[in-house]
Structures are given as C-alpha cells and as structure tokens.
Design an enzyme around this catalytic site. Sequence first.
Site, PDB file in Angstrom:
ATOM      1  N   HIS A  69       0.832  -1.210   0.000  1.00 29.64           N
ATOM      2  CA  HIS A  69       0.000   0.000   0.000  1.00 29.64           C
ATOM      3  C   HIS A  69       0.860   1.251   0.000  1.00 29.64           C
ATOM      4  O   HIS A  69       0.728   2.136   0.845  1.00 29.64           O
ATOM      5  CB  HIS A  69      -0.949  -0.019   1.196  1.00 29.64           C
ATOM      6  CG  HIS A  69      -2.095  -0.962   1.016  1.00 29.64           C
ATOM      7  ND1 HIS A  69      -2.166  -2.193   1.655  1.00 29.64           N
ATOM      8  CD2 HIS A  69      -3.192  -0.886   0.228  1.00 29.64           C
ATOM      9  CE1 HIS A  69      -3.273  -2.811   1.285  1.00 29.64           C
ATOM     10  NE2 HIS A  69      -3.925  -2.043   0.425  1.00 29.64           N
ATOM     11  N   HIS A  84       1.306   1.578  -5.771  1.00 29.86           N
ATOM     12  CA  HIS A  84      -0.043   0.999  -5.854  1.00 29.86           C
ATOM     13  C   HIS A  84      -1.036   2.088  -6.258  1.00 29.86           C
ATOM     14  O   HIS A  84      -1.837   1.902  -7.180  1.00 29.86           O
ATOM     15  CB  HIS A  84      -0.445   0.400  -4.503  1.00 29.86           C
ATOM     16  CG  HIS A  84      -1.916   0.123  -4.366  1.00 29.86           C
ATOM     17  ND1 HIS A  84      -2.586  -0.772  -5.170  1.00 29.86           N
ATOM     18  CD2 HIS A  84      -2.839   0.647  -3.518  1.00 29.86           C
ATOM     19  CE1 HIS A  84      -3.867  -0.810  -4.820  1.00 29.86           C
ATOM     20  NE2 HIS A  84      -4.050   0.044  -3.837  1.00 29.86           N
ATOM     21  N   HIS A 125      -6.653   7.196  -2.558  1.00 32.91           N
ATOM     22  CA  HIS A 125      -7.536   6.275  -1.831  1.00 32.91           C
ATOM     23  C   HIS A 125      -6.861   5.490  -0.713  1.00 32.91           C
ATOM     24  O   HIS A 125      -7.553   4.942   0.145  1.00 32.91           O
ATOM     25  CB  HIS A 125      -8.227   5.309  -2.807  1.00 32.91           C
ATOM     26  CG  HIS A 125      -7.381   4.121  -3.175  1.00 32.91           C
ATOM     27  ND1 HIS A 125      -6.380   4.192  -4.106  1.00 32.91           N
ATOM     28  CD2 HIS A 125      -7.383   2.853  -2.716  1.00 32.91           C
ATOM     29  CE1 HIS A 125      -5.800   3.007  -4.208  1.00 32.91           C
ATOM     30  NE2 HIS A 125      -6.385   2.176  -3.368  1.00 32.91           N
TER      31      HIS A 125
END
Length: 342
Positions: A82, A86, A122
Amino acid sequence: SIAPEDILRLTVRDIPASTSYHPDFTQFSFVPRSIGAGDIYVEACLSMFKELGFIDRYRFRRRTLARFLLMVQKGYRDVPYHNFSHAFAVGHFCFLLLRIPSVKAALTDLERLSLLVACLCHDIDHRGTTNAFQLQSKTPLAQLYSSEGSVLERHHFAQTVSILTMEDCNIFEGLTRKEYQTVLDNIREIILATDIAAHLRKVSRIKGMVNVGFDGTQQEHHYLLMCLLMTASDLSDQSKDFNNSKAIAGNIYKEFFSQGDLEKQMGNRPIEMMDRERACVPKIQLEFMDTVALPVFDYISHLLPELTSTYNSLQQNRQCWAILDSILQEEGTSPAGLDFLQ
Ligand SMILES: Cc1nc2ccc(C(=O)N[C@]34C[C@H]5C[C@H](C[C@H](C5)C3)C4)cc2n2c(-c3ccccc3Cl)nnc12
Ligand SMILES: [Mg+2]
Ligand SMILES: [Zn+2]
C-alpha cells in the site's frame, strides 16, 4: 505438458497469455510499475489529467496540480504493497477507464475528475495493516473512526482533505462552491467504497444495476458505477500478466504476514490469511478471485464490453493460481510461504 515442478518457475513468456505484453501506456495490459519510480510518477499523473481534459476544463494551475500530486505521493508510506506505486497503478487503470466513450457518456466530468483524484488518494498514509487490526489493537485511527467502520478509508479521505488545505495545493480552487462540495462528497463516497467489506454489502445493488442496464437519470446508478470503477481499479493488478500479478500478490502477503507476526507478538492469534505458518497463498488467492475480483470484472464487462479482455486475463490468472494450488497440494509441502511468489 508442463512438468508440475516447472510451473513454479513459469514466466509470462511460457504462459500462453491472450493479452500480449504491451509497453503501451494506453493499453489495459500496460504494467504501471514498469514506469520506474520517483517523480516520473508525478509527470505521468500530470499527463493523465491533461489528456482527460481536466486541466483546461477546471482551469488547474499546473504548479498547484504538481504540488498537490507531490504531497499525495509524500503522503504514502514505504510499506510493501500500500505505497504510492499501488496508488499510481490504480490511478492509471482508472485513467484508461475514463477514456472509454461509454464511461464519458455515463458520468459527468465532475464525477470523472472525482474518480481520478480518489484513485490517487484512496490509500494515503496506509500503515500496511487491516481495518480489523486497527479495531483489535485499538490504534489511534480506531479511536477516531471505529464507531462508523471503514477506519482506514475514513483516514485516507481525511488525509486527502488536509492536503487540499495546504499552501498552494488546492487543485479545486477554480471550482464553484457547489462543484467543490460535489467533488468532495464524491471523493469521500468513492474512497469509502474501497473497503471490500463495504463493497460486498453493495454487490446485490450493483447486480441489480447490471441486470436493468445503466440508467444515467438515476443518481444511485452514478454512485454504484463510480464505486464499481473504483473497486475494479483497486484490484486491477490481478488483471495483468501472471508474473506481475503473482509478484504484486507477494507484496500483499508481505504486509499480511507482517501483521500476523505483530499480532502474535501482541498475544493475539492471527486469522489464517495473515499467519505465515498456516496460510496457503494460492488457496487464499483462488477464494479472493472467486468471491471478490472475478465478480467485479464480470459486472464491469457487462456494462463496458471494452473490459472483456481484462476479465479474460483475470480468469487466466485464476487458472494459474489453481495450477499452483494443485502442485502445492501434490507436493504436500508445509503451507507455502512467499518463496515461490518471488
Ligand atoms: C490479490 C489480492 N488479494 C487479497 C486477498 C484478501 C483481501 C482481503 O481483504 N480479504 C477480506 C476477506 C473477508 C472479507 C473482506 C474483509 C476481510 C474479511 C478481508 C475482504 C484483499 C486482497 N487484495 C486487495 C485489497 C483490496 C482492498 C483492500 C485491501 C486489499 Cl489487500 N487487493 N488485491 C488483493
Ligand atoms: Mg484501501
Ligand atoms: Zn488500494
């Protein structure tokens, strides 16, 4: 036929991949991580905003957009999966979706802008641990957001808003008050949609939309389509050539198993998926693809025929995991850790 033990050393050249390995940025088979690292990502993001017409449409100042993107990149931590690469991979897949004519016809420009920004933001400040871990370990984030659920996702959104308030980083300064409110509401809903548990609760509504066909006059369909495109982008690594998908899965399990180690140190027993002694990676991958990833790309390819080849790549990768799983069963070795994923 391939000798069973050879499958572990298969490379993408040996697996008859239907999508050949494009170096072309505008193809769904493009591997975003092949772009390299460092500020090249920001350059690539700028060109995505430009190509989608957002810079002109919303009068972005390039300097402000560049500063915003650099703060977003800086907001990500150096964790195995993460991290910003990514986020860039997710943003790149979303960029390809937003160029599809039927997507441009279905969503408003403001919704498309919201999607691209949400994709890049996100997972900001992700710690490499799950929502369950936040709750069990009573982390500061859990103390902040546990009552509403989707703890990590609420934090990712909060981080996004705080970047917009930084010196000369507010890319939405040229929007009207109403547009600004709409974009922030969209980005919040879209980032909250990346919690898989939340997605699974929405699947029946998404199925309903696919059955009746997208109806642009229904706000609910706009919302569900944005969530579906976001989830597909978040899982898009699994639609690339198997070598790439296998390597990315390896990074996810580095995070999962580190969390499991941490839970053991804290005296808690991790779930099997997080326990490097018990997890069988191909089996978990088969279950994740069958219950989450394949349905997502099945629904999306019903709405967008352009995604059929991507759905096929995912099915092919699922078959590769099935082969790996059968080998590890036959070998009867102790549950496979990460070694074969390298
Ligand atoms: C390849 C791959 N495998 C993955 C295997 C498993 C899970 C996973 O969270 N499983 C679940 C299984 C049940 C029901 C819910 C909530 C929890 C209990 C945990 C989901 C995710 C996986 N994943 C993601 C991904 C997507 C969004 C957020 C975090 C991640 Cl890591 N992106 N790629 C992958
Ligand atoms: Mg996330
Ligand atoms: Zn993500």
